[in-house]
Scaffold this active site. Structure first.
Site, PDB file in Angstrom:
ATOM      1  N   CYS A  48       0.836  -1.189   0.000  1.00  0.00           N
ATOM      2  CA  CYS A  48       0.000   0.000   0.000  1.00  0.00           C
ATOM      3  C   CYS A  48       0.876   1.246   0.000  1.00  0.00           C
ATOM      4  O   CYS A  48       1.993   1.240   0.527  1.00  0.00           O
ATOM      5  CB  CYS A  48      -0.908  -0.010   1.227  1.00  0.00           C
ATOM      6  SG  CYS A  48      -2.080   1.373   1.283  1.00  0.00           S
ATOM      7  N   ASP A  50       0.407   3.787   1.704  1.00  0.00           N
ATOM      8  CA  ASP A  50       0.352   4.370   3.051  1.00  0.00           C
ATOM      9  C   ASP A  50       1.762   4.634   3.582  1.00  0.00           C
ATOM     10  O   ASP A  50       2.641   3.779   3.482  1.00  0.00           O
ATOM     11  CB  ASP A  50      -0.391   3.400   3.975  1.00  0.00           C
ATOM     12  CG  ASP A  50      -0.780   4.032   5.302  1.00  0.00           C
ATOM     13  OD1 ASP A  50       0.132   4.442   6.049  1.00  0.00           O
ATOM     14  OD2 ASP A  50      -1.986   4.102   5.603  1.00  0.00           O
ATOM     15  N   ARG A  52       2.913   4.650   6.441  1.00  0.00           N
ATOM     16  CA  ARG A  52       3.276   3.930   7.666  1.00  0.00           C
ATOM     17  C   ARG A  52       3.798   2.520   7.412  1.00  0.00           C
ATOM     18  O   ARG A  52       4.138   1.817   8.372  1.00  0.00           O
ATOM     19  CB  ARG A  52       2.053   3.843   8.590  1.00  0.00           C
ATOM     20  CG  ARG A  52       1.483   5.191   9.005  1.00  0.00           C
ATOM     21  CD  ARG A  52       0.132   5.024   9.667  1.00  0.00           C
ATOM     22  NE  ARG A  52      -0.880   4.525   8.717  1.00  0.00           N
ATOM     23  CZ  ARG A  52      -2.124   4.188   9.046  1.00  0.00           C
ATOM     24  NH1 ARG A  52      -2.510   4.283  10.322  1.00  0.00           N
ATOM     25  NH2 ARG A  52      -2.973   3.756   8.130  1.00  0.00           N
ATOM     26  N   HIS A 104      -2.312  -4.040   4.961  1.00  0.00           N
ATOM     27  CA  HIS A 104      -2.122  -3.655   6.369  1.00  0.00           C
ATOM     28  C   HIS A 104      -3.460  -3.346   7.012  1.00  0.00           C
ATOM     29  O   HIS A 104      -4.375  -2.827   6.375  1.00  0.00           O
ATOM     30  CB  HIS A 104      -1.181  -2.448   6.495  1.00  0.00           C
ATOM     31  CG  HIS A 104      -1.743  -1.167   5.917  1.00  0.00           C
ATOM     32  ND1 HIS A 104      -2.426  -0.250   6.684  1.00  0.00           N
ATOM     33  CD2 HIS A 104      -1.716  -0.670   4.662  1.00  0.00           C
ATOM     34  CE1 HIS A 104      -2.785   0.776   5.923  1.00  0.00           C
ATOM     35  NE2 HIS A 104      -2.374   0.545   4.684  1.00  0.00           N
ATOM     36  N   CYS A 107      -6.307  -0.023   6.874  1.00  0.00           N
ATOM     37  CA  CYS A 107      -6.102   0.535   5.534  1.00  0.00           C
ATOM     38  C   CYS A 107      -7.271   1.454   5.165  1.00  0.00           C
ATOM     39  O   CYS A 107      -8.424   1.021   5.121  1.00  0.00           O
ATOM     40  CB  CYS A 107      -5.973  -0.584   4.502  1.00  0.00           C
ATOM     41  SG  CYS A 107      -5.726  -0.011   2.807  1.00  0.00           S
TER      42      CYS A 107
END
Length: 215
Positions: A48, A50, A52, A104, A107
């Protein structure tokens, strides 16, 4: 550039690079000299976008050890030429041994796909995840807790994207030539840092079903 927040932010980026340059300059292992000559990663990470979930940190790997493709909610669709180009290069040129689809928990893309709200052009991308929900609607709808519902769809989405990768001509043709290529499905728990194996690993097209497995 008049906005002071932007100035400060840009200066932090530049300073971060200077610190990295100093680190590279002072490294005596010789690995950066080797990296300058080329790369030989064993892992293709499809994760992803993202912020993080950085691939290298999560897998404990150094620069040059993980080839990375990221998008919203780690989606792998057969019409995405960007993803297919990365996959082809990683498998056929770099000869990676492990392709990991990494979702994750928490999400935002998966959560958004379970709502009826419009977010913009991304709604078209999230339709791929809505399709995953459609395939597993009975199971998802039976879960009462909202977070648990979203996290289960995270897992199911990873499993479906692994299957999508395995049905590409890229992966299947590679399996005809070599027996050292595996596709895995995993999920990251951001709170603990754990990379959870979903036991969705394929090393051949034997389990794909006859209409999906090329001869």
């Amino acid at each position: 550039m008049e906005n002071q927040d932007l100035v400060v932010g840009l200066n932090k980026i530049k300073q971060g690079n200077k610190d990295w340059v100093d680190f590279v300059k002072n490294d005596v292992s010789g690995r950066f000299e080797q990296l300058a000559k080329g790369q030989q990663p064993e892992i293709l990470w499809i994760g992803c976008a993202d912020s993080r979930v950085p691939a290298n940190e999560i897998t404990g790997r150094k620069a040059g050890e993980v080839f990375v493709h990221r998008n919203i909610a780690n989606v792998c669709v057969h019409s995405d030429m960007n993803m297919l180009s990365v996959l082809d290069y990683a498998v056929n040129v770099l000869k990676v041994k492990h392709v990991i689809v990494a979702g994750h928990y928490g999400c935002g893309g998966v959560a958004a796909s379970l709502s009826r709200k419009q977010y913009g052009i991304i709604d078209n991308w999230l339709s791929h995840i809505k399709d995953v929900y459609r395939l597993h609607a009975a199971e998802i709808d039976a879960i009462e807790n909202k977070e648990d519902k979203e996290n289960r769809l995270v897992e199911l989405n990873v499993q479906e994207q692994v299957f999508n990768l395995c049905t590409t001509s890229i992966i299947q043709n590679a399996w005809k030539e070599r027996d050292d290529l595996a596709v895995h499905g995993m999920v990251i728990n951001i709170g603990t840092g754990e990379l959870i194996d979903l036991n969705a690993t394929f090393t051949s097209n034997d389990a794909l079903g006859k209409v999906f497995a090329f001869q």
